[in-house]
Motif scaffolding. Structure first.
Motif, PDB file in Angstrom:
ATOM      1  N   SER A  41       0.744  -1.286   0.268  1.00 14.85           N
ATOM      2  CA  SER A  41       0.395  -0.492  -0.095  1.00 14.85           C
ATOM      3  C   SER A  41       0.794   1.683  -0.595  1.00 14.85           C
ATOM      4  N   ILE A  42       0.438   2.255  -0.911  1.00 12.61           N
ATOM      5  CA  ILE A  42       1.446   3.866  -1.405  1.00 12.61           C
ATOM      6  C   ILE A  42       0.537   4.212  -0.422  1.00 12.61           C
ATOM      7  N   ASP A  43       0.658   4.028   0.732  1.00  8.33           N
ATOM      8  CA  ASP A  43      -0.301   5.221   1.848  1.00  8.33           C
ATOM      9  C   ASP A  43      -0.084   6.838   1.425  1.00  8.33           C
ATOM     10  N   ALA A  85       2.016  -2.942  -9.335  1.00 10.87           N
ATOM     11  CA  ALA A  85       3.215  -1.454  -9.492  1.00 10.87           C
ATOM     12  C   ALA A  85       2.607  -0.434  -9.325  1.00 10.87           C
ATOM     13  N   CYS A  86       3.257   0.266  -9.247  1.00 14.10           N
ATOM     14  CA  CYS A  86       2.371   2.120  -8.709  1.00 14.10           C
ATOM     15  C   CYS A  86       2.338   2.974 -10.316  1.00 14.10           C
ATOM     16  N   PRO A  87       1.162   3.107 -10.117  1.00 15.47           N
ATOM     17  CA  PRO A  87       1.007   3.398 -12.097  1.00 15.47           C
ATOM     18  C   PRO A  87       1.428   4.680 -11.932  1.00 15.47           C
ATOM     19  N   PHE A  88       2.252   5.329 -11.873  1.00 19.02           N
ATOM     20  CA  PHE A  88       3.370   6.335 -12.011  1.00 19.02           C
ATOM     21  C   PHE A  88       4.613   5.910 -11.758  1.00 19.02           C
ATOM     22  N   LEU A  89       5.569   4.693 -12.563  1.00 20.25           N
ATOM     23  CA  LEU A  89       6.007   3.938 -12.320  1.00 20.25           C
ATOM     24  C   LEU A  89       5.958   3.846 -13.920  1.00 20.25           C
ATOM     25  N   HIS A 148      -4.579   4.118   0.360  1.00 23.76           N
ATOM     26  CA  HIS A 148      -3.515   3.437  -1.051  1.00 23.76           C
ATOM     27  C   HIS A 148      -3.268   5.145  -1.918  1.00 23.76           C
ATOM     28  N   LEU A 149      -2.895   5.649  -2.246  1.00 21.55           N
ATOM     29  CA  LEU A 149      -2.880   6.383  -3.208  1.00 21.55           C
ATOM     30  C   LEU A 149      -3.491   6.013  -4.539  1.00 21.55           C
ATOM     31  N   SER A 150      -4.142   5.549  -4.918  1.00 21.28           N
ATOM     32  CA  SER A 150      -4.992   5.476  -6.437  1.00 21.28           C
ATOM     33  C   SER A 150      -6.449   5.407  -5.477  1.00 21.28           C
TER      34      SER A 150
HETATM   35  S1  SF4 Z   1       6.637   5.292  -8.568  1.00 21.91           S
HETATM   36 FE1  SF4 Z   1       6.611   7.317  -7.838  1.00 21.91          FE
HETATM   37  S2  SF4 Z   1       5.036   7.569  -6.897  1.00 21.91           S
HETATM   38 FE2  SF4 Z   1       5.204   5.601  -7.431  1.00 21.91          FE
HETATM   39  S3  SF4 Z   1       5.601   4.007  -5.591  1.00 21.91           S
HETATM   40 FE3  SF4 Z   1       7.657   4.359  -7.622  1.00 21.91          FE
HETATM   41  S4  SF4 Z   1       8.454   6.624  -6.419  1.00 21.91           S
HETATM   42 FE4  SF4 Z   1       5.985   6.643  -5.268  1.00 21.91          FE
END
Ligand code: SF4
Length: 199
Positions: A41-43, A85-89, A148-150
Motif C-alpha cells: 500500500s502506497i499510503d 506496481a505503482c501507476p506512476f512507475l 493507498h494512492l489510487s
Molecule cells: S513510482 Fe513514484 S509515486 Fe510510485 S511508488 Fe515509486 S516513487 Fe512512489
C-alpha cells in the motif's frame, strides 16, 4: 488548501535532514524501483493527493487519459488482492511524479539490496522519524484522509467528495462505505494515535 500544500515540502525536508546520516549506508541505487514495482500500500494523505492532481492536470491530455486508466486498473487489481506496481512507475523505471512523490516513497530506503526474499530494511531510527513525519502530515490535513494512492486519487476525482473536502468540511459519514472497504483512515484520528479502522 494551497497554503497547506506549501507546508508539505518543509515536513519532507525536515525528515530528510534528520534521517540523512542513517541513510548513508543505503543500498538503493538509481534505476532500482523494487519498492515501486512490488508495491504494497502506497499510503498518501488527501493533501498529498491534491499536490499530485495538480501535476497530473499539467500533463498532456493523452498522458492524463492513460494515467486515469492505469489508476483504475491499479484499484481493480488491489480490490482483487493482486500485486500491483505503482501507476506512476514509467518504463524506464523512473517516477512520473518524482517532484511531488508522497512521503510513503520518500521515507523508504533499504540497508540491503531488495529482492523477492528481501523487502526494504530500514533502521529503527528512520522508522520512528518517518512515523513522526506521518503524524505531522495527518495533522496538517486534519479534515482529510489517508490511504493507498489510487484510492485517495479516486476520492478526489469524485466531485461530491472533492467539494466537501475543498470547503474544509469534515463529513466522514459520507465516505464511510468506500473508506471501510478500502482501508481509508481519518487523519484527525490517526494523528491522535487512533486505530486505522477505515473511515
Ligand atoms: S513510482 Fe513514484 S509515486 Fe510510485 S511508488 Fe515509486 S516513487 Fe512512489
Amino acid at each position: 488548501m494551497k497554503t497547506k500544500i506549501d507546508q508539505l515540502q518543509p515536513i519532507y525536508d525536515n525528515f530528510e535532514a534528520a534521517a540523512q546520516s542513517y541513510k548513508a549506508d543505503a543500498a538503493c541505487a538509481k534505476g532500482c524501483a523494487f519498492c515501486c514495482s512490488d508495491a504494497g500500500s502506497i499510503d498518501i494523505t488527501t493533501l498529498e493527493g491534491l499536490a499530485i492532481r495538480d501535476v497530473i492536470a499539467a500533463m498532456p491530455r493523452p498522458r492524463q487519459t492513460t494515467l486515469k486508466k492505469m489508476l483504475s486498473a491499479d484499484m481493480r487489481r488491489r480490490e482483487q488482492k493482486k500485486v500491483s506496481a505503482c501507476p506512476f512507475l514509467m518504463k524506464n523505471r523512473s517516477c512520473m511524479i518524482y517532484a511531488v512523490r508522497p512521503f510513503a516513497c520518500r521515507r523508504i530506503y533499504s540497508l540491503k539490496i531488495c529482492g523477492p526474499d528481501q523487502h526494504p530494511l530500514l533502521s529503527r531510527q528512520v522508522m520512528d522519524l518517518g512515523d513522526a513525519a506521518i503524524r505531522a502530515l495527518q495533522s496538517l490535513d486534519d479534515t482529510g484522509y489517508s490511504g493507498h494512492l489510487s484510492y485517495i486519487l479516486h476520492m478526489l476525482d469524485t466531485p461530491a467528495f472533492l467539494n466537501v473536502y475543498l470547503a474544509g468540511e469534515h463529513k466522514p459519514e459520507a465516505v464511510m462505505v468506500f473508506g471501510k472497504t478500502h482501508g481509508i483512515g481519518i487523519n484527525r484520528m490517526l494523528a491522535a494515535g487512533g486505530p486505522r479502522t477505515g473511515a
